[in-house]
Scaffold this active site. Sequence first.
Site, PDB file in Angstrom:
ATOM      1  N   GLY A 129      16.878  -6.068  24.952  1.00 42.07           N
ATOM      2  CA  GLY A 129      17.494  -7.300  25.416  1.00 42.07           C
ATOM      3  C   GLY A 129      17.224  -7.566  26.880  1.00 42.07           C
ATOM      4  O   GLY A 129      16.123  -7.349  27.386  1.00 42.07           O
ATOM      5  N   SER A 214      12.124  -3.452  20.804  1.00 43.76           N
ATOM      6  CA  SER A 214      12.317  -4.799  21.332  1.00 43.76           C
ATOM      7  C   SER A 214      11.865  -4.840  22.798  1.00 43.76           C
ATOM      8  O   SER A 214      10.732  -4.489  23.100  1.00 43.76           O
ATOM      9  CB  SER A 214      13.773  -5.231  21.157  1.00 43.76           C
ATOM     10  OG  SER A 214      13.946  -6.580  21.507  1.00 43.76           O
ATOM     11  N   ASP A 292       4.349  -9.028  -4.856  1.00 40.41           N
ATOM     12  CA  ASP A 292       4.927  -7.702  -5.078  1.00 40.41           C
ATOM     13  C   ASP A 292       3.904  -6.725  -5.648  1.00 40.41           C
ATOM     14  O   ASP A 292       3.808  -5.574  -5.212  1.00 40.41           O
ATOM     15  CB  ASP A 292       6.132  -7.838  -6.024  1.00 40.41           C
ATOM     16  CG  ASP A 292       6.981  -6.576  -6.083  1.00 40.41           C
ATOM     17  OD1 ASP A 292       6.578  -5.558  -5.488  1.00 40.41           O
ATOM     18  OD2 ASP A 292       8.043  -6.609  -6.716  1.00 40.41           O
ATOM     19  N   ASP A 295       0.081  -4.263  -4.213  1.00 41.84           N
ATOM     20  CA  ASP A 295      -0.146  -2.871  -3.809  1.00 41.84           C
ATOM     21  C   ASP A 295      -0.106  -1.921  -5.002  1.00 41.84           C
ATOM     22  O   ASP A 295      -0.090  -0.699  -4.824  1.00 41.84           O
ATOM     23  CB  ASP A 295       0.885  -2.433  -2.767  1.00 41.84           C
ATOM     24  CG  ASP A 295       2.328  -2.678  -3.232  1.00 41.84           C
ATOM     25  OD1 ASP A 295       2.549  -2.774  -4.450  1.00 41.84           O
ATOM     26  OD2 ASP A 295       3.221  -2.766  -2.371  1.00 41.84           O
ATOM     27  N   ASP A 299       7.884  -3.359  -7.205  1.00 41.29           N
ATOM     28  CA  ASP A 299       9.016  -2.544  -6.749  1.00 41.29           C
ATOM     29  C   ASP A 299       9.922  -3.261  -5.756  1.00 41.29           C
ATOM     30  O   ASP A 299      10.776  -2.643  -5.124  1.00 41.29           O
ATOM     31  CB  ASP A 299       8.504  -1.247  -6.115  1.00 41.29           C
ATOM     32  CG  ASP A 299       7.572  -1.509  -4.931  1.00 41.29           C
ATOM     33  OD1 ASP A 299       7.242  -2.688  -4.662  1.00 41.29           O
ATOM     34  OD2 ASP A 299       7.163  -0.544  -4.266  1.00 41.29           O
ATOM     35  N   ASP A 463       9.861  -9.561  11.450  1.00 46.44           N
ATOM     36  CA  ASP A 463      10.521  -9.714  12.752  1.00 46.44           C
ATOM     37  C   ASP A 463      10.693 -11.213  13.019  1.00 46.44           C
ATOM     38  O   ASP A 463       9.730 -11.975  12.954  1.00 46.44           O
ATOM     39  CB  ASP A 463       9.657  -9.076  13.833  1.00 46.44           C
ATOM     40  CG  ASP A 463      10.343  -8.994  15.193  1.00 46.44           C
ATOM     41  OD1 ASP A 463      11.235  -9.823  15.476  1.00 46.44           O
ATOM     42  OD2 ASP A 463       9.978  -8.102  15.979  1.00 46.44           O
ATOM     43  N   HIS A 500      13.954  -7.433  12.992  1.00 48.32           N
ATOM     44  CA  HIS A 500      13.744  -7.040  14.384  1.00 48.32           C
ATOM     45  C   HIS A 500      14.359  -5.667  14.667  1.00 48.32           C
ATOM     46  O   HIS A 500      15.573  -5.547  14.846  1.00 48.32           O
ATOM     47  CB  HIS A 500      14.323  -8.086  15.324  1.00 48.32           C
ATOM     48  CG  HIS A 500      14.029  -7.831  16.763  1.00 48.32           C
ATOM     49  ND1 HIS A 500      12.736  -7.781  17.254  1.00 48.32           N
ATOM     50  CD2 HIS A 500      14.842  -7.581  17.828  1.00 48.32           C
ATOM     51  CE1 HIS A 500      12.775  -7.538  18.548  1.00 48.32           C
ATOM     52  NE2 HIS A 500      14.042  -7.396  18.913  1.00 48.32           N
TER      53      HIS A 500
END
Length: 581
Positions: A129, A214, A292, A295, A299, A463, A500
């Site tokens: 922050g 961050s 989904d 890959d 799942d 994020d 984030h």
Amino acid sequence: MKPLLPRTLPLSAITTAMGTAALLAGCASAPHTTPPPLLGAATPATLKNCTTLAQSLALPDTRITSAETVAAGPITLQGNTTQAPAHCLVKGKMKERTSPVDGASYAIGFEMRLPQNWNGRFLHQANGGLDGNVVTALGAVSGAAPVAPGLVQGFAVLSSDAGHGAPTPFFGLDPQARLDYGYQAVGTLTPMAKDLIKGAYGKAPDRSYIAGCSNGGRHAMVAASRYADQYDGILAGNPGFSLPKAATAQLWKAQQYAKVSTPGANGQPDLTKAVSPAEFQLIGRKILERCDALDGATDGQVNDVQACQAAFNLQRDVPTCTAANPARDGSCISADQKNVLASIFAGPKNSKGEALYTGTWFDPGVAGSNFAFWHFNAPTTRDAGAVAFLFTTPPSTLDAFKATTGLQYAMNFSMDADYPKMFATTPVYTESSWSYMTPPNDANLGALRNRGAKMMVYHGVADGVFSPIDTANWMDRVQANHGGKADDFARLYLVPGMNHCSGGPATDQFDMLAPLVAWVEQGKAPDSVTAKARGAGANVVNNELPASWSANRTRPLCVYPKVARYNGTGDMESASSFSCK
């Protein structure tokens, strides 16, 4: 997963901040022909001195305000209680002064926790922050609700307020406080901390690490560039290393969402009504439907994020509300909402169509509450003040800023006239915010590499404030700048579904500090890191986990650009059933 294309950034913006010569120098590294050196392991020691440190040490520009012995026992931080070892708690201030610009008092406040049984290592816990608080120096620096913070692992841990005493942006009126926040507090604290450790244990730390998420990740990235000689290991999570651009992009998001918001009680747009939680959940489900299985495992997670961007289409795959069915019940979204979301995910532009910051990915984590917070609440409650006082030069005045609201400031911010102020200087503010906030020549990490130091970076794919694409593009540049051999010393790990620093439908609990130590001191390169879901029974439960997941699901976090792919057999809830390919 193929490396992404370089981020779209006007060359003029880069050269304005760093100079053309510096830019070209950063792209001129010859391919490495020998591996980086291996640094030796740290050796343990026992605490020799605690309560008399203030009297026995004469540290430049430093006043130790207290030093006390703390017995072994529980420490609670952000809802997570950890059993901490017996240690010495030292608090103090550096560089105490009165500003000649705003008349306020400033100092770099800090605390250090020095374990009785020390592992020989120093950990600089970089906080997030706006800083402004000296948080508990526990060393909880990787993943959500870490299970093995640095202090528990035996590190001597430092935390600080980065040079100002409150987490508000008004310290940006003082030029030196700006520089401390950007990079100088780290440079000031580091030698002091090492000297204090030497006074407490009779020897300086054998190995030094810096870690944070961050803005803490930004601090770590800056240290990799500016203080490569001071740190052996760098751990940067969801790093906001382009923070001034990300903050202005937040204001631009507010302007876009206002187009599809309904007025609040004050007649101003209520941004939280632009896209409801149910509507973001709809988008998340549609992303899963398309992505989904890419890959090899159906799942509830999307590991192949780049393939997903090609497979998912917002306009086609999410139902469009009609005039006869305005809904707002999560069954569809309007055409106007789609247009606004498409522009936001593509990233901000000025009136000339020039990209001003990198966009972000479509990922099921867009349904996370933290993602919505950064899109709807943070632009007016956090970013408006940060841009007004820290990321534009000259800064706003208190009277001018307080005469408006954060929302009004965001609505009035011009991507044409105000955005360039992040590169500006004045006789009072002699360093631009872009210069003091970002790692200089960020892709040239030769100094770090050549001394044997290592760097691990992780970033949540969903994020809501710092673009993971920006970080992936940074890694691509590092690879190009180091002859395709950057994996010898720097690695990026993307965390599918994570918002984030934590949260979202993700396996977001992991420890990267111990693997970083093993890489630095033993040469054990971490090809993957095992991450765990925080279901029932976890030290801090993640309430956004899908009901279909095991509470103890694990997944490998792979070295970018590899993707965790299902082996075709085995328990889908176990990391052992996936391989990085």
